[in-house]
Design an enzyme around this catalytic site. Structure first.
Site, PDB file in Angstrom:
ATOM      1  N   GLY B 500      -5.555 -10.518 -13.689  1.00 24.08           N
ATOM      2  CA  GLY B 500      -6.423  -9.349 -13.805  1.00 24.08           C
ATOM      3  C   GLY B 500      -6.104  -8.311 -12.746  1.00 24.08           C
ATOM      4  O   GLY B 500      -6.710  -7.246 -12.671  1.00 24.08           O
ATOM      5  N   GLN B 632      -9.125  -2.868  -8.576  1.00 25.01           N
ATOM      6  CA  GLN B 632      -9.180  -4.114  -7.831  1.00 25.01           C
ATOM      7  C   GLN B 632     -10.035  -3.980  -6.565  1.00 25.01           C
ATOM      8  O   GLN B 632     -10.791  -4.873  -6.221  1.00 25.01           O
ATOM      9  CB  GLN B 632      -7.756  -4.526  -7.458  1.00 25.01           C
ATOM     10  N   GLY B 695      -0.965  -5.685  -0.402  1.00 19.73           N
ATOM     11  CA  GLY B 695      -1.847  -6.507  -1.238  1.00 19.73           C
ATOM     12  C   GLY B 695      -3.285  -6.078  -1.048  1.00 19.73           C
ATOM     13  O   GLY B 695      -3.715  -5.787   0.066  1.00 19.73           O
ATOM     14  N   GLU B 698      -8.119  -8.806  -1.947  1.00 18.08           N
ATOM     15  CA  GLU B 698      -9.231  -9.417  -1.220  1.00 18.08           C
ATOM     16  C   GLU B 698      -9.929  -8.485  -0.239  1.00 18.08           C
ATOM     17  O   GLU B 698     -11.106  -8.648   0.041  1.00 18.08           O
ATOM     18  CB  GLU B 698      -8.725 -10.672  -0.493  1.00 18.08           C
TER      19      GLU B 698
END
Lengths: 208, 748, 330
Positions: B500, B632, B695, B698
């Site tokens: 996702g 995200q 990235g 998170e």
């Protein structure tokens, strides 16, 4: 009396009739996924607690995981696979794609089916828990972000795509309203005490 | 990702890797920075998802949705006691039920190789191997039948008796079983710099509080599912996971198979958040049953089973002690983090991590302790350690701001470190301050009246809060191949996973630029263990790690193509593996950073808290696809909102099980809970990993719960140090504001 | 889920006689609660009599002005109905707050009245529960009960009734119509749910084999000035921690008529008659509202972790009645 534990039924799905024998325990969700190989309808919780399995039953959104297949006989089922018009995506699908109204995609078919119904329910004048004044004389509230959020709350999205989902639904709703307007159908009914919205009535624009 | 047997270090993995403070030497062998501009220019531009059409039309098939002839259905039966031994399993009557093909249990299931695990021996993989029951919801049998209805009915009818033993599931920071994790040299559980007690004693201002977070569950929308079958002498598996190659490796080992005789694919994965990082029981029992019955077997976990079998974030209790000068400079920062694990694996929630990274302090101490309870094995969940840890430290910093009379951002600026506060290593880049500045400007922070309880809208008290965020940005070895096809297109193969995140699309953009070819000529195939080793989609390391392998493969291919006149029919292929490059990286502290802002409305008469808006500004290196990156980041922020206000696994001390293990009882944020949220980023050049990618899976969740809790304080004058900020807690605590604007809000 | 037979009834008499053919038969309406409970093993019927297509899907105004709502009217149709929205707005609001749009399209009025508690121990067949297995015990008493009853519970069961719709119906003196083998009968909602006592498994006074055919709301002018408010742990799609249906008629600062009912505080929708009595004829002031709430809640016996419900309900009473007073004044 000893009725059998399975039933021969015919299911009308996306306009096509499927004859099958189902265990009475089989839910509509499992009939779609396991018997008809329509796996677009998702199983997130199997308990009516997430909305991933949302389909349209006689034009109204419903959780197919709580709908026994045997009890769905004779009713028109529309799944995510029946939304597009051939290669042309349904405006709601297109908006989800354009606005990135999803991430993993697993709740998406349910979100799309729900959104299609939300737009119709609103056009039919149905109030929601977000509607400040629900008296019929007041007429339907504008389908603003708060209305969309409340009406879409039966579809959980763990990736957290809600912000884009609201944008996508608003965009598709605006398009649908423009289409209605150009068709001369400017006032949603249900706003002036015209009676109970009939089952499968105004909310049933998308039918199998 | 980390081994359950070791604690989760800031480099969350056990395969050779580099991030944060564990890297080794020079980057001279690494390639020139990625060709970014000047090529096809795909990177940095918004692209809708390549699989988007398949997802919005329902055509995308997830693991449990691929049809097979002769498919049999497995259904797990799980333990109903929290500790004990299985006395008997009543398989006989169940075998006589309609359609039942087999009942697998510890007395007849295939033996598995002990000691297997992605990151060390993982006892949760030893399914149906003995009579030991370590927690409620442990798999004790698999029933296989011709239809799912038959399998379910038979599994429910299976009578299992137990010799029950006393259990303990009660966690607190005072639990006598708390101990220093035995996680080996890589597991950094404690750090100490300076004399913490002396600095605290000498501090003009001290904050000393305990913060708690409850059990939290990933609850990905797609339940874990796998279908296993033998085909042409290979165990062919379609599974829902975050890394097909690693899962295939472990599966082969577990079943004493040659690595090449196992293939795992997972083309579409319906969310994971860490829960699909490791191999999970559904796959193991599916493989067992497929082997025993020699036919395809599908096992899908039920929503309730997901609450005991695929990990969760353990509850934490964290004591923070801050000592500061009157001007806010920290003399002491002490972060004492406790959590729990199961009796079979020692997973450690590394909640003290943020305190090793974010603020400078003369004395800095972090400690991590764990207690083993009769509960399911916890595991990494989105921003393991970072998310609960940031709630504690960022709440404490807000309390310090209040005590020192400083603006929360000013306080943070006064404690900005030059180098890694615990490690002393340089940061590869650190653009936290621009995040504060840009975020504050866009949020309108500067106009804020710092006094609590000064704003009201009808029954709602309003407040704003902020927090800093950090998350490790590591890189792990991966391999990729690219084939130049005879028709002028390119096929990239890499065992990446798109859970996702948009990885499929991002890697296509990366490859297009690296190959200097239009996007539409590139086809990226992912999530097939046959494509070779690749890191999993986890630890905010997936895209950074995979992109490096893809760019290396592209460079190799271009060299190769320069030497050939014509591409042969089967195409020309180049492979790359970044293991050596990654191993050669020099030690640096590499993190993504961010600043989180929230505005809340609190009705202290009903206890309701609503978030009215959120804004996050991040430094996340190069952003490959702004459209999906924003999704995200916002998705992470929403999970943070959910953590702040809703999520709480409630464990029943008497039975040891969860009382609310379903999606009606375990609340995750619904659409109506989520306001307008903005996410953006600042320039953050950082080619320590030559792709420049950090990235961002998170970082979005980190700090959100603190920002919201701090905003609730600003609205009401009450500190909520336990998550979630439930309505009963808010109602009971009321407001500290005397005659809060327009009269008492609590009672009439 | 065990195997079961399935039959579809076409009229009320047939439905009742079909049910009588099997002691383990159940009526199936929208299925939103029953099918879920069958999946979790709480319900194990041998035969389902599908009553969803019975001709009970009308909402009609009777000659005396009462509103007659058929048992198979869906939640959606109930909430969208102009008469309901105009004359009993709290009922429409309660239904709209009650479940997701999908569930409201499926769920029926009859089924809503019969839905079972959402107590986590009740829904988990591996746990003791006196409601599910009489005599097995009640772990909620000493376990997880932060959303359990504060009023009229017994040591045998502390579960709450989850319905929102029922709270509004309780406020408006609904009467439940049923059909048994002996013919039609009526049962006031106030007598529909049985006290918990030592028989928490017996939830309603429905005669054996009875089918709910509808609900009647007597004409009540005060109901037109009513509201429902639900407080829950997320903004939507969650059961209540506390809810209130309130209707108020104020003239010259004096309460002429008032209706109050609470949800999520007891094993049944809780009609707050003591509070109503305390208010009627008195001043419409926040102080009087608070005193009335206190009068009702004096009987509350909070458990260890649900004491917050007392101030919650009290605050809701004051807030809602204050709002309605201000509205009335406009």
């Amino acid at each position: 009396m000893n009725p059998t534990k399975s039933s021969a039924i015919s299911l009308r799905v996306n306009g096509e009739t499927h004859s099958l024998t189902v265990d009475n325990r089989t839910t509509l969700l499992d009939a779609l996924r396991e018997h008809i190989d329509l796996t677009g309808t998702k199983k997130g919780c199997d308990q009516g607690q997430c909305g991933a399995c949302t389909v349209l039953l006689d034009g109204r959104r419903a959780n197919s995981c709580l709908q026994l297949a045997v009890a769905a006989e004779g009713r028109a089922v529309t799944t995510i696979e029946g939304m597009a018009d051939g290669e042309r995506l349904h405006p709601v699908q297109q908006a989800f794609l354009d606005f990135d109204g999803y991430q993993c995609g697993y709740c998406t078919p349910g979100q799309v089916c729900s959104a299609v119904a939300v737009i119709e329910e609103h056009a039919a004048g149905w109030p929601s828990a977000a509607t400040a004044d629900i008296r019929p004389e007041t007429g339907p509230p504008p389908l603003d972000d708060n209305e969309i959020r409340e009406r879409m709350s039966g579809n959980l999205c763990r990736c957290g795509a809600y912000v884009s989902i609201v944008r996508a639904v608003a965009e598709a709703a605006a398009q649908a309203a423009a289409v209605r307007e150009s068709a001369g159908d400017t006032t949603p009914d249900g706003g002036s005490g015209s009676g109970t919205v009939p089952a499968g009535g105004s909310g049933a624009r998308v039918t199998a | 990702m980390t081994a359950p047997t070791v604690s989760a270090p800031s480099t969350p993995m056990a395969v050779p890797s580099v991030s944060a403070a564990t890297a080794a030497a020079g980057t001279t062998t690494s390639p020139a920075p990625t060709r970014t501009a000047g090529s096809s220019g795909a990177v940095g531009t918004s692209r809708t998802r390549l699989e988007g059409r398949a997802k919005v039309t329902g055509a995308a098939r997830y693991a449990g949705e691929v049809p097979f002839a002769e498919l049999a259905y497995g259904w797990l039966a799980t333990s109903t006691v929290a500790r004990g031994r299985i006395r008997s399993i009543g398989a006989e009557p169940v075998l006589a039920m309609p359609g039942v093909l087999a009942v697998l249990h510890h007395e007849n299931a295939p033996r598995l190789k002990p000691g297997v695990g992605m990151m060390g021996p993982d006892a949760t993989l030893q399914i149906l191997q003995d009579d030991r029951v370590p927690h409620v919801g442990w798999p004790v049998a698999l029933v296989v039948a011709e239809t799912p209805e038959q399998a379910r009915a038979a599994a429910e009818a299976l009578v299992v008796t137990y010799d029950e033993e006393p259990h303990d599931v009660g966690f607190s920071s005072g639990h006598p079983g708390l101990h220093t994790p035995d996680g080996g040299p890589r597991a950094r559980t404690d750090t100490e710099k300076g004399d913490i007690e002396a600095e605290l004693a000498a501090s003009a201002v001290v904050v000393d509080e305990e913060y708690t977070t409850p059990e939290e569950y990933h609850t990905a929308m797609e339940p874990h599912a796998a279908v296993a079958r033998w085909e042409d002498g290979r165990l062919e598996v379609i599974d829902s996971n975050q890394g097909s190659h690693a899962v295939a490796q472990d599966l082969a080992k577990l079943f004493f198979l040659d690595a090449t005789s196992v293939r795992v694919r997972s083309e579409h994965v319906g969310g994971a958040f860490g829960s699909k990082g490791l191999m999970r029981p559904h796959l193991i029992v599916a493989a067992m049953a497929a082997t025993m019955l020699d036919r395809p077997v599908r096992v899908v976990l039920t929503r309730r089973q997901l609450f005991s079998m695929v990990g969760f974030r353990p509850a934490t209790a964290q004591r923070i002690r801050l000592g500061a000068e009157p001007g806010g400079r920290l003399r002491a920062l002490d972060h004492d983090a406790t959590s729990f694990s199961s009796t079979i694996n020692e997973y450690v929630e590394q909640s003290a991590q943020p305190s090793r990274v974010v603020y400078a302090a003369d004395a800095l101490r972090t400690r991590t302790r764990v207690v083993r309870l009769d509960v399911p094995t916890p595991s990494f969940m989105r921003a393991p350690g970072w998310a609960p840890g940031s709630f504690a430290i960022e709440s404490a910093m807000d309390e310090l701001a209040e005590k020192t009379g400083l603006d929360p951002i000013t306080l943070r600026l006064r404690n900005e470190p030059e180098v890694g506060p615990a490690s002393g290593l340089p940061f590869s880049s650190r653009n936290l301050i621009p995040c504060f500045e840009e975020g504050a400007r866009r949020f309108g922070w500067t106009d804020r009246d710092p006094r609590p309880g000064t704003r009201r809208d009808g029954r709602w008290l309003l407040g704003t809060g902020m927090a800093a965020a950090a998350h490790s940005a590591g890189t792990a070895p991966s391999s990729a191949s690219i084939t130049a096809e005879a028709d002028g297109t390119f096929t990239v193969r890499i065992a990446a996973a798109d859970i996702g995140t948009g990885a499929r699309t991002a890697l296509t953009q990366i490859a297009a630029d690296a190959l200097e070819t239009p996007l539409k000529t590139v086809r990226v195939k992912i999530a097939d263990s046959d494509f070779g080793p690749a890191f999993l989609a986890g630890g905010s390391m997936g895209t950074a790690s995979w992109a490096w392998a893809v760019t290396e493969a592209a460079a190799a291919l271009r060299e190769k193509l320069a030497l050939v006149d014509q591409i042969p029919g089967e195409g020309t292929t180049a492979r790359a593996d970044t293991t050596e490059l990654v191993m050669a990286m020099r030690g640096q502290e590499r993190y993504a950073f961010g600043a989180q802002f929230a505005e809340v409305a609190v009705d202290v008469a009903s206890g309701e808290v609503r978030v009215r808006r959120m804004l996050g500004t991040f430094a996340v290196g190069r952003v490959v696809n702004p459209l999906t990156a924003r999704s995200q980041l916002i998705g992470g922020m929403i999970m943070g909102l959910s953590m702040a206000l809703h999520e709480e696994g409630i464990r029943d001390t008497a039975s040891g099980g969860l009382v609310n293990g379903d999606l009606a009882g375990y609340h995750v944020a619904s659409n109506a809970d989520v306001p307008v949220i903005e996410a953006g980023w600042v320039d953050d050049p950082d080619t320590y990993n030559p792709t420049g990618i950090k990235g961002l899976g998170e970082i979005g969740i980190v700090g959100v719960a603190a920002a919201i809790a701090n905003a609730v304080w600003h609205a009401t004058g009450i500190r909520h140090r336990s998550l979630p900020i439930r309505l009963d807690r808010v109602l009971t605590a009321g407001t500290a504001i005397e005659n809060s604007i327009g009269g008492g809000a609590v009672t009439y | 889920m065990r195997e079961f037979g399935y039959m579809r009834a076409t009229d009320v008499t047939e439905a009742v006689s079909l049910l009588a053919t099997d002691p383990e038969a159940r009526f199936l309406g929208g299925g939103t609660n029953l099918v879920d409970l069958m999946k979790t093993g709480v319900e194990n019927p041998a035969l389902l009599i599908d009553v969803r297509e019975l001709p009970l899907d009308r909402i009609e105004v009777a000659d005396d002005g009462a509103l007659k709502i058929g048992a198979t009217v869906t939640n959606s149709d109930l909430a969208a109905d102009p008469e309901v929205r105009r004359r009993y707005p709290a009922l429409a609001q309660a239904v709209l707050a009650g479940a997701s749009g999908q569930l409201r399209n499926m769920a029926t009025v009859g089924g809503n009245l019969l839905q079972r508690t959402r107590c986590g121990y009740f829904g988990d067949t591996t746990q003791p529960c006196n409601k599910r297995v009489p005599g097995s015990g009640c772990p909620a008493l000493t376990g997880e009960h932060h959303n359990h009853a504060i009023l009229d519970w017994s040591e045998h069961c502390v579960a709450t009734h989850p319905s929102d719709m029922g709270v509004a119906l309780a406020a408006f003196d609904a009467v439940v119509s049923v059909h048994t083998a002996d013919g039609p009968a009526e049962l006031p909602l106030s007598e529909f749910y049985l006290p918990v006592g030592d028989t928490p498994h017996r939830e309603t006074a429905l005669p054996p084999g009875a089918l709910i055919t509808g609900v009647t709301l007597p004409a009540a002018p005060v109901a037109a000035r009513s509201r429902y408010r639900k407080v829950r742990e997320r903004a939507s799609y969650a059961f209540a921690n506390g809810s209130i249906a309130a209707a108020l008629d104020v003239e010259d600062g004096t309460v002429r008529d008032v209706r109050l009912a609470f949800g999520a505080v007891a094993s049944r929708p809780w009609r707050a008659r003591k509070a109503e009595q305390a208010l009627t004829g008195g001043p419409a002031t926040p102080e009087a509202f608070a005193a009335a709430a206190d009068a009702e809640l004096a009987a509350a016996r909070p458990l260890t972790h649900n004491g917050y419900k007392v101030p919650l309900i009290r605050n809701l009473v004051v807030a809602m009645l204050t709002e309605l007073t201000q509205e009335d004044a406009r």
